[in-house]
Write an enzyme that holds these catalytic residues in place. Structure first.
Site, mmCIF file in Angstrom:
data_model
loop_
_atom_site.group_PDB
_atom_site.id
_atom_site.type_symbol
_atom_site.label_atom_id
_atom_site.label_comp_id
_atom_site.label_asym_id
_atom_site.label_seq_id
_atom_site.Cartn_x
_atom_site.Cartn_y
_atom_site.Cartn_z
ATOM 1 N N CYS A 142 0.806 -1.216 0.000
ATOM 2 C CA CYS A 142 0.000 0.000 0.000
ATOM 3 C C CYS A 142 0.842 1.270 0.000
ATOM 4 O O CYS A 142 0.357 2.340 -0.380
ATOM 5 C CB CYS A 142 -0.949 -0.007 1.195
ATOM 6 S SG CYS A 142 -2.223 -1.298 1.118
ATOM 7 N N ALA A 143 2.089 1.194 0.442
ATOM 8 C CA ALA A 143 2.961 2.377 0.443
ATOM 9 C C ALA A 143 3.556 2.650 -0.932
ATOM 10 O O ALA A 143 4.165 3.704 -1.144
ATOM 11 C CB ALA A 143 4.091 2.205 1.462
#
Length: 363
Positions: A142-143
């Site tokens: 997700c980063a």
């Protein structure tokens, strides 16, 4: 500077009620309290998600090899469409940008394996110059969307006359484990989706800047990557003969509340800012609990996360792609000259990626 964004919606739209019915069928015989667990689909506050394959394909139990073959072929197809949308996007640009005007490609993904990497395969489909630099980034989850922009900005700072693409491609559904009856897999089934995006990033002296149609162009002022030591079990993959099994700790919201708050405030202090001076909070919507934790930790009004919640509702969590959808919505709504924005995303490591943006008057 962020000049254009492109997207491509995947072909199979799934309503959350249908996903819950699928989960009950898949998990029901293995959870005595399945009806008590299924409300997680409603509490996720997701209406629709998009997937690479029709629902019955996932229930057939495809092998890791079959899923990864799909990942490679579909990634090339979908990413090529997102690139074309980015380089020909008449909302952002007054003329199409040619592939030959792009100096480097950052390809960000975590949901499949490919060597040669996907951007090399894309270069055989679209007319990029053979000298285009390739930078594949894998494993940031997700980063990854925020991290890809950070790394692209650093490249463009070193090469201010050049332009690069950041492609985010996640086919989370292809990692679904047919025989994994863990609660992590159930939660992943309620939350994750497939998606693709492409961002055109330029240096401050790029000749492409004169082709913007935005009144105010978002400029990346500063970035910060932070790793929490000894936190590998918070988020990521366990790898088995069957493929990638999601690791998704229930402690993530509490980590946002405790670890992220001083991290964000320290970053803003280094830039002579405080949270109250941030006009736009461009948060990766990892889930509703994570967004609530952001609000509580940073003292934000719910209006600051409204766009993130709307993207989550319409598309689910597309891992690295999601924050680019959030950014796109901010840009399309219009941002004022001199306004500041904070992009924030969390990922495996456990890590955070922060970017401080400022909107500067366009060409």
């Amino acid at each position: 500077m962020i000049l254009s964004i492109g997207k491509h919606l995947l072909p199979h739209c799934l309503h959350q009620s249908d996903a819950a019915a699928f989960a009950k069928k898949q998990f029901g015989d293995h959870f005595r309290d399945i009806d008590r667990l299924l409300p997680v689909f409603q509490s996720a506050e997701i209406d629709t998600r998009y997937f690479a394959m029709p629902l019955d394909w996932y229930s057939s139990g495809p092998t890791f090899e079959e899923k990864n073959e799909r990942y490679i072929s579909l990634s090339v197809e979908y990413a090529a469409e997102a690139i074309k949308d980015c380089l020909n996007n008449s909302f952002y640009l007054d003329r199409p940008i040619d592939c030959s005007e792009v100096s480097a490609i950052y390809f960000v993904s975590t949901t499949g394996i490919s060597t040669p990497s996907i951007e090399a395969r894309i270069m055989n489909v679209l007319p990029f110059l053979p000298y285009t630099k390739r930078i594949p980034i894998w494993g940031l989850g997700c980063a990854g969307g925020a991290s890809g922009l950070s790394r692209a900005n650093e490249y463009c700072t070193a090469h201010p006359e050049e332009a690069v693409l950041v492609i985010n491609l996640e086919l989370c559904s292809l990692t679904f484990q047919h025989g994994d009856y863990s609660k992590s897999n159930l939660i992943g089934t309620a939350l994750f989706a497939d998606g693709v995006s492409c961002v055109l990033v330029t240096g401050e002296k790029s000749p492409l800047l004169k082709h913007t149609k935005m009144k105010n162009v978002p400029t990346i002022i500063s970035v910060q990557s932070t790793l929490m030591k000894d936190s590998e079990d918070v988020m990521g993959w366990d790898v088995s003969n069957e493929g990638l099994h999601v690791v998704f700790s229930k402690s993530i919201p509490s980590i946002v509340s405790t670890w992220l708050e001083p991290n964000v405030k320290g970053f803003l202090t280094s830039q002579n800012k405080i949270p109250d001076e941030i006009d736009y909070f461009i948060a990766h919507p990892g889930g509703t609990k994570v967004l609530t934790a952001y609000e509580e930790a940073l003292g934000l009004d719910k209006s600051k996360t409204a766009i993130s919640r709307e993207v989550l509702r319409r598309y689910g969590n597309m891992s690295s792609v999601t924050i680019i959808y959030v950014l796109d919505q901010f840009l399309r709504s219009g941002c004022e000259t001199g306004a500041t924005g904070l992009m924030a995303a969390l990922g495996p490591g456990f890590c955070s990626e922060l970017l401080l943006l400022e909107w500067k008057e366009g060409a």
